[in-house]
Scaffold this active site. Structure first.
Site, PDB file in Angstrom:
ATOM      1  N   GLU A  50       0.813  -1.221   0.000  1.00  6.96           N
ATOM      2  CA  GLU A  50       0.000   0.000   0.000  1.00  6.96           C
ATOM      3  C   GLU A  50       0.846   1.270   0.000  1.00  6.96           C
ATOM      4  O   GLU A  50       0.440   2.291  -0.574  1.00  6.96           O
ATOM      5  CB  GLU A  50      -0.944   0.011   1.203  1.00  6.96           C
ATOM      6  CG  GLU A  50      -2.088  -0.982   1.113  1.00  6.96           C
ATOM      7  CD  GLU A  50      -1.757  -2.338   1.731  1.00  6.96           C
ATOM      8  OE1 GLU A  50      -2.672  -3.178   1.841  1.00  6.96           O
ATOM      9  OE2 GLU A  50      -0.577  -2.554   2.097  1.00  6.96           O
ATOM     10  N   PHE A 112     -12.451  -6.625  13.234  1.00  5.01           N
ATOM     11  CA  PHE A 112     -11.307  -7.114  12.475  1.00  5.01           C
ATOM     12  C   PHE A 112     -10.879  -6.077  11.438  1.00  5.01           C
ATOM     13  O   PHE A 112     -11.697  -5.556  10.696  1.00  5.01           O
ATOM     14  CB  PHE A 112     -11.675  -8.422  11.785  1.00  5.01           C
ATOM     15  CG  PHE A 112     -10.594  -8.983  10.911  1.00  5.01           C
ATOM     16  CD1 PHE A 112      -9.409  -9.448  11.446  1.00  5.01           C
ATOM     17  CD2 PHE A 112     -10.758  -9.030   9.529  1.00  5.01           C
ATOM     18  CE1 PHE A 112      -8.396  -9.958  10.641  1.00  5.01           C
ATOM     19  CE2 PHE A 112      -9.759  -9.538   8.709  1.00  5.01           C
ATOM     20  CZ  PHE A 112      -8.573 -10.004   9.272  1.00  5.01           C
ATOM     21  N   GLN A 113      -9.607  -5.763  11.423  1.00  3.52           N
ATOM     22  CA  GLN A 113      -9.005  -4.791  10.508  1.00  3.52           C
ATOM     23  C   GLN A 113      -9.644  -3.408  10.630  1.00  3.52           C
ATOM     24  O   GLN A 113      -9.812  -2.694   9.645  1.00  3.52           O
ATOM     25  CB  GLN A 113      -9.049  -5.291   9.053  1.00  3.52           C
ATOM     26  CG  GLN A 113      -8.100  -6.464   8.805  1.00  3.52           C
ATOM     27  CD  GLN A 113      -7.913  -6.789   7.338  1.00  3.52           C
ATOM     28  OE1 GLN A 113      -8.769  -6.490   6.515  1.00  3.52           O
ATOM     29  NE2 GLN A 113      -6.790  -7.405   7.018  1.00  3.52           N
ATOM     30  N   LYS A 162     -17.673  -0.418   4.648  1.00  4.02           N
ATOM     31  CA  LYS A 162     -18.042  -1.444   3.664  1.00  4.02           C
ATOM     32  C   LYS A 162     -19.536  -1.427   3.355  1.00  4.02           C
ATOM     33  O   LYS A 162     -19.937  -1.587   2.187  1.00  4.02           O
ATOM     34  CB  LYS A 162     -17.623  -2.818   4.178  1.00  4.02           C
ATOM     35  CG  LYS A 162     -17.820  -3.923   3.155  1.00  4.02           C
ATOM     36  CD  LYS A 162     -17.197  -5.245   3.584  1.00  4.02           C
ATOM     37  CE  LYS A 162     -17.337  -6.290   2.480  1.00  4.02           C
ATOM     38  NZ  LYS A 162     -16.670  -7.572   2.844  1.00  4.02           N
ATOM     39  N   MET A 479      24.294   9.011   3.734  1.00  2.00           N
ATOM     40  CA  MET A 479      24.174  10.289   4.424  1.00  2.00           C
ATOM     41  C   MET A 479      24.351  10.124   5.922  1.00  2.00           C
ATOM     42  O   MET A 479      24.925  10.997   6.592  1.00  2.00           O
ATOM     43  CB  MET A 479      22.822  10.938   4.112  1.00  2.00           C
ATOM     44  CG  MET A 479      22.723  12.391   4.547  1.00  2.00           C
ATOM     45  SD  MET A 479      23.974  13.454   3.774  1.00  2.00           S
ATOM     46  CE  MET A 479      23.204  13.794   2.193  1.00  2.00           C
TER      47      MET A 479
END
Length: 571
Positions: A50, A112-113, A162, A479
């Protein structure tokens, strides 16, 4: 005719002119993905993480001046996207992120999630929405695009539960222009303030023009070039503004700041009138504000965001407005006033600037034995004719790219400025190529940065994307190592790489071309092979470079612009 929320969402994306969407499916967005499957108005690009979806949408916007779009699922889909969202926010990139959410009845139940997407993203978005009713979905999406691209641009997130994507609703077409009572950005600059600025510029003996990413975001490069030429003043572009003023122009004095040129930093410090355009006087540009304020000068600051003006440095003439519109008016007033008032001579000022240029601060010691990273970037510029889109990751290689690839056009230099995000280079290249098919694209990266999103080599294979990855491999977190050498007694704590993969084999495993280059004499031939012979393939060029090379000049943190280290001899 009624339809469901997911179909409305897809229809809204199409009506906004969206052509590419980057994303990764999951349970909370499956109705949306089902709607995507049934449409043909835009193309979806399936990334492998993602974070890469957001970076790709970000770069798509930077390279095209369109609003980038990405879709992620709830919970870990959102949290994986946060780094990309914050990256876009820091650089003011217009983007719409659509995130899935658990059903409305489950919000707050530790489902969930589930995560508090609105709360988590609030500090790193321009605005965000949670859509609880499908009737609000279309209007919310239109507002999201409007907010993202107007005023000071930025990412806007729309969180869609959803069940909202499944709820039936009648689609209502847009009615006229979007108007929001609580959001009304100013585009036109104040006429009186512009007049004050013109009078200052006409009387200036040592004028300086300092520009940032705001010039590019407002597509004002042509207007800037005309202003610079008319004023006859030196111009510097920040890291985010490179390409706004052609690097080939005599009036361009290089990039300012921590790793800027000697002449740019000295001119910034010693000018008598500073015209700041779409820049924010950040810490990496002016260093210590107290040191910067030691020299008396008048400052004119043009910016679309009033909160950026006098934030770190007090200015004398603030002008709030869209950079493009303000520069057009500034030039018109300047030309009118110039007929009555002869501008001051700049001859002595340019003599001083040429003396500073004589330092040749970007000179480096070449070698026939070991590859110098600066040499690779110079050869890349030659091989591509200076016309490639160049994306970079973050670190020494980013600074060498900014210093040695001479950008003459805007939107060709795509990098993470404000947040300094490693791992952006490859997904940035994906977004750039989707926006500019057929263009030459180079990813300047390091062996550490490239591994942060190296899985996107798979995405490139699936969608036939063909950037050339120029890996400046010094086997160090370069760096970090440089700072450890300078400030930490050369104690290289966890900044070295002991077990690197064979990048040639990795590239080949993903179905691409891999080349390993170890001798300076092979640098140019390898680049030409990549861009000519393998024009239609992704090529991973693993350049084994000098491990000890540092980025010069350098202004240490907390120091002033003129307190530059020009090389190891200054340590």
């Amino acid at each position: 005719m009624e339809t469901i929320g997911a179909d409305i969402l897809v229809r809204c994306l199409a009506e906004e002119g969206v052509e590419h969407v980057f994303g990764y499916p999951g349970g909370a967005v499956l109705y949306i993905y089902d709607a995507i499957f049934k449409q043909d108005k835009f193309k979806h690009i399936l990334v492998r993480h993602e974070q890469a979806a957001v970076h790709a949408a970000d770069a798509y916007s930077r390279a095209s001046n369109k609003v980038g779009v990405c879709i992620v699922t709830s919970g870990p889909g959102v949290t994986n996207a946060i780094t990309g969202i914050a990256t876009a926010y820091m650089d003011s990139i217009p983007m719409v992120i659509i995130s899935g959410q658990v059903p409305t009845a489950a919000i707050g139940e530790d489902a969930f999630q589930e995560c508090d997407t609105v709360g988590i993203t609030r500090p790193c978005v321009k605005h965000n929405f949670l859509v609880r009713d499908v009737k609000d979905l279309a209007d919310t999406l239109r507002k999201a695009f409007y907010i993202a691209r107007t005023g000071r641009p930025g990412p806007v997130l729309v969180d869609v539960p959803k069940d909202v994507s499944l709820q039936p609703c009648k689609y209502v077409p847009p009615k006229g222009e979007i108007s929001m009572r609580s959001y009304a950005p100013v585009n036109k600059g104040h006429q009186g303030q512009i007049k004050k600025a013109v009078q200052m510029l006409l009387s200036a003996e040592r004028p300086m023009i300092y520009t940032g990413g705001g010039v590019i975001l407002s597509d004002a490069s042509e207007e800037l070039r005309r202003v610079v030429e008319r004023l006859g003043a030196p111009c510097t572009n920040t890291l985010m503004g490179l390409g706004a003023m052609p690097a080939s122009s005599r009036q361009f004095v290089g990039m300012p700041g921590m790793h800027g040129t000697y002449e740019a930093n000295m001119a910034m410090q010693h000018c008598d009138v500073l015209l700041a355009v779409g820049a924010r006087f950040d810490d990496r540009v002016i260093g210590n504000p107290r040191h910067f304020a030691q020299n008396a000068r008048k400052i004119i600051h043009i910016d679309i965001d009033p909160s950026s003006i006098s934030k770190r440095v007090r200015v004398d003439v603030p002008i709030v407005g869209n950079v493009k519109d303000v520069l057009v008016e500034l030039l018109a007033q300047y030309d009118a006033a110039r007929a009555d008032a002869k501008p001051a001579s700049l001859d002595k000022w340019w003599q001083q600037i040429e003396a500073w240029r004589g330092k040749q601060c970007l000179h480096y010691a070449g070698s026939d034995e070991v590859i110098k990273p600066q040499f690779v970037v110079e050869k890349l510029w030659e091989v591509t004719g200076g016309d490639a889109f160049v994306t970079s990751d973050v670190g020494q290689h980013q600074m060498w790219a900014a210093q040695y690839y001479k950008f003459d056009k805007p939107r060709r230099w795509i990098n993470s400025g404000g947040l300094g995000t490693m791992g952006v280079g490859l997904p940035y290249a994906m977004g750039v190529q989707m926006a500019n098919p057929g263009a030459e694209i180079a990813v300047i990266t390091g062996e550490a940065s490239i591994q942060m999103n190296i899985q996107e080599l798979s995405t490139c294979q699936q969608y036939h994307l063909t950037p050339k990855i120029v890996c400046l491999n010094n086997r160090f977190l370069g760096m970090v190592r440089q700072w450890q050498q300078i400030d930490y007694g050369s104690r290289y704590s966890e900044s070295y790489m002991d077990s690197l993969p064979d990048f040639v084999k990795v590239a080949e495993a993903y179905g691409h071309v891999g080349l390993r280059i170890e001798r300076p004499a092979d640098v140019e031939p390898a680049l030409r092979e990549a861009f000519k012979k393998h024009k239609d393939r992704l090529v991973f060029l693993d350049f084994i470079t000098d491990r000890t090379e540092n980025v010069w000049p350098m202004v240490k943190a907390g120091r002033g612009l003129t307190e530059m280290l020009l090389g190891s001899e200054d340590l």
